[in-house]
Write a protein that holds these residues in place. Structure first.
Motif, PDB file in Angstrom:
ATOM      1  N   PHE A  21       0.832  -1.205   0.000  1.00 25.36           N
ATOM      2  CA  PHE A  21       0.000   0.000   0.000  1.00 25.36           C
ATOM      3  C   PHE A  21       0.866   1.255   0.000  1.00 25.36           C
ATOM      4  O   PHE A  21       0.696   2.146  -0.842  1.00 25.36           O
ATOM      5  N   TYR A  22       1.785   1.351   0.948  1.00 24.15           N
ATOM      6  CA  TYR A  22       2.594   2.565   1.068  1.00 24.15           C
ATOM      7  C   TYR A  22       3.560   2.738  -0.114  1.00 24.15           C
ATOM      8  O   TYR A  22       3.758   3.851  -0.584  1.00 24.15           O
ATOM      9  N   LYS A  23       4.097   1.651  -0.621  1.00 27.35           N
ATOM     10  CA  LYS A  23       4.935   1.763  -1.824  1.00 27.35           C
ATOM     11  C   LYS A  23       4.082   2.216  -3.004  1.00 27.35           C
ATOM     12  O   LYS A  23       4.551   2.961  -3.861  1.00 27.35           O
ATOM     13  N   GLY A  24       2.820   1.795  -3.029  1.00 31.31           N
ATOM     14  CA  GLY A  24       1.893   2.233  -4.072  1.00 31.31           C
ATOM     15  C   GLY A  24       1.591   3.716  -4.014  1.00 31.31           C
ATOM     16  O   GLY A  24       1.146   4.305  -4.999  1.00 31.31           O
ATOM     17  N   LEU A  25       1.838   4.335  -2.855  1.00 31.89           N
ATOM     18  CA  LEU A  25       1.690   5.788  -2.732  1.00 31.89           C
ATOM     19  C   LEU A  25       2.920   6.518  -3.247  1.00 31.89           C
ATOM     20  O   LEU A  25       2.960   7.748  -3.259  1.00 31.89           O
ATOM     21  N   GLY A  26       3.928   5.757  -3.641  1.00 24.43           N
ATOM     22  CA  GLY A  26       5.166   6.355  -4.124  1.00 24.43           C
ATOM     23  C   GLY A  26       6.194   6.572  -3.031  1.00 24.43           C
ATOM     24  O   GLY A  26       7.167   7.285  -3.220  1.00 24.43           O
ATOM     25  N   TRP A  27       5.970   5.948  -1.866  1.00 22.89           N
ATOM     26  CA  TRP A  27       6.899   6.112  -0.755  1.00 22.89           C
ATOM     27  C   TRP A  27       8.135   5.245  -0.980  1.00 22.89           C
ATOM     28  O   TRP A  27       8.039   4.116  -1.470  1.00 22.89           O
ATOM     29  N   ASP A  75       1.680  21.248  -0.652  1.00 24.36           N
ATOM     30  CA  ASP A  75       1.435  22.644  -1.004  1.00 24.36           C
ATOM     31  C   ASP A  75       0.219  22.819  -1.902  1.00 24.36           C
ATOM     32  O   ASP A  75      -0.184  23.942  -2.199  1.00 24.36           O
ATOM     33  N   ASP A  76      -0.407  21.708  -2.325  1.00 25.10           N
ATOM     34  CA  ASP A  76      -1.625  21.776  -3.134  1.00 25.10           C
ATOM     35  C   ASP A  76      -2.487  20.561  -2.799  1.00 25.10           C
ATOM     36  O   ASP A  76      -2.252  19.464  -3.301  1.00 25.10           O
ATOM     37  N   VAL A  77      -3.483  20.762  -1.953  1.00 33.08           N
ATOM     38  CA  VAL A  77      -4.298  19.655  -1.470  1.00 33.08           C
ATOM     39  C   VAL A  77      -5.142  19.038  -2.582  1.00 33.08           C
ATOM     40  O   VAL A  77      -5.384  17.830  -2.579  1.00 33.08           O
ATOM     41  N   GLU A  78      -5.574  19.842  -3.544  1.00 34.00           N
ATOM     42  CA  GLU A  78      -6.376  19.287  -4.635  1.00 34.00           C
ATOM     43  C   GLU A  78      -5.522  18.406  -5.551  1.00 34.00           C
ATOM     44  O   GLU A  78      -5.969  17.350  -5.990  1.00 34.00           O
ATOM     45  N   ALA A  79      -4.289  18.820  -5.820  1.00 35.26           N
ATOM     46  CA  ALA A  79      -3.381  17.987  -6.614  1.00 35.26           C
ATOM     47  C   ALA A  79      -3.034  16.710  -5.857  1.00 35.26           C
ATOM     48  O   ALA A  79      -2.930  15.634  -6.455  1.00 35.26           O
ATOM     49  N   ALA A  80      -2.862  16.812  -4.543  1.00 33.93           N
ATOM     50  CA  ALA A  80      -2.572  15.629  -3.724  1.00 33.93           C
ATOM     51  C   ALA A  80      -3.744  14.656  -3.767  1.00 33.93           C
ATOM     52  O   ALA A  80      -3.550  13.440  -3.867  1.00 33.93           O
ATOM     53  N   ASP A  86      -5.651   8.694  -8.204  1.00 35.02           N
ATOM     54  CA  ASP A  86      -5.054   8.021  -9.362  1.00 35.02           C
ATOM     55  C   ASP A  86      -4.307   6.761  -8.955  1.00 35.02           C
ATOM     56  O   ASP A  86      -4.159   5.833  -9.750  1.00 35.02           O
ATOM     57  N   ARG A  87      -3.835   6.720  -7.717  1.00 35.75           N
ATOM     58  CA  ARG A  87      -3.120   5.546  -7.215  1.00 35.75           C
ATOM     59  C   ARG A  87      -4.075   4.515  -6.616  1.00 35.75           C
ATOM     60  O   ARG A  87      -3.651   3.518  -6.045  1.00 35.75           O
TER      61      ARG A  87
END
Length: 147
Positions: A21-27, A75-80, A86-87
């Motif tokens: 899961f966390y690696k799927g977040l790009g961590w 710095d951008d909650v909507e982009a986050a 998307d993930r």
């Protein structure tokens, strides 16, 4: 004396599921150590963060899913929100607190959408990991003095 927050332990039931899961977040995976059948520790770090999370087998006695109010800052909650969705993460909509200040526990005072003036520290989203550990993502565009 500086005291720097380096690592947060999060309680999980299934180490491999949490790691995926966390690696799927790009961590970034920093470590995955096993010293025998009764101890394993995994450490991952969110992109751009100086602090990491660890979880594993016999890392914490806390009940899986009991970590609440874990906070990430962007710095951008909507982009986050778009990135997390998307993930494949089940993520809340962007919200702010009815009082216009920091969020409160629960969802009763949540108002849909970012803070009306996009004031720093006042817009959020939330998501849970597979065990129910609860994360908040806070938008910070201008830091308070001294930060």
């Amino acid at each position: 004396m500086d005291f720097k927050l380096e690592v947060i332990e999060i309680p999980v039931a299934d180490v491999d599921r949490a790691k995926e899961f966390y690696k799927g977040l790009g961590w970034r995976e920093d470590a995955d150590f096993t010293t025998g059948p009764d101890f394993r520790v995994v450490q991952l770090t969110p992109p751009g963060s100086p602090a990491s999370v660890i979880f594993g087998t016999n890392v914490t006695a806390a009940a899986p899913g009991s970590a609440q109010g874990l906070m990430l800052v962007v710095d951008d909650v909507e982009a986050a929100r778009a990135d997390l969705a998307d993930r494949g993460v089940a993520v809340s909509g962007v919200f702010h607190d009815a009082s216009g200040v920091f969020h409160r526990a629960g969802t009763e005072t949540r108002v849909d959408g970012p803070a009306p003036d996009r004031q720093s520290y006042c817009s959020f989203l939330s998501f849970d990991d597979p065990d129910g550990n609860a994360w908040l993502v806070q938008e910070v565009t201008t830091r308070l003095p001294g930060r």
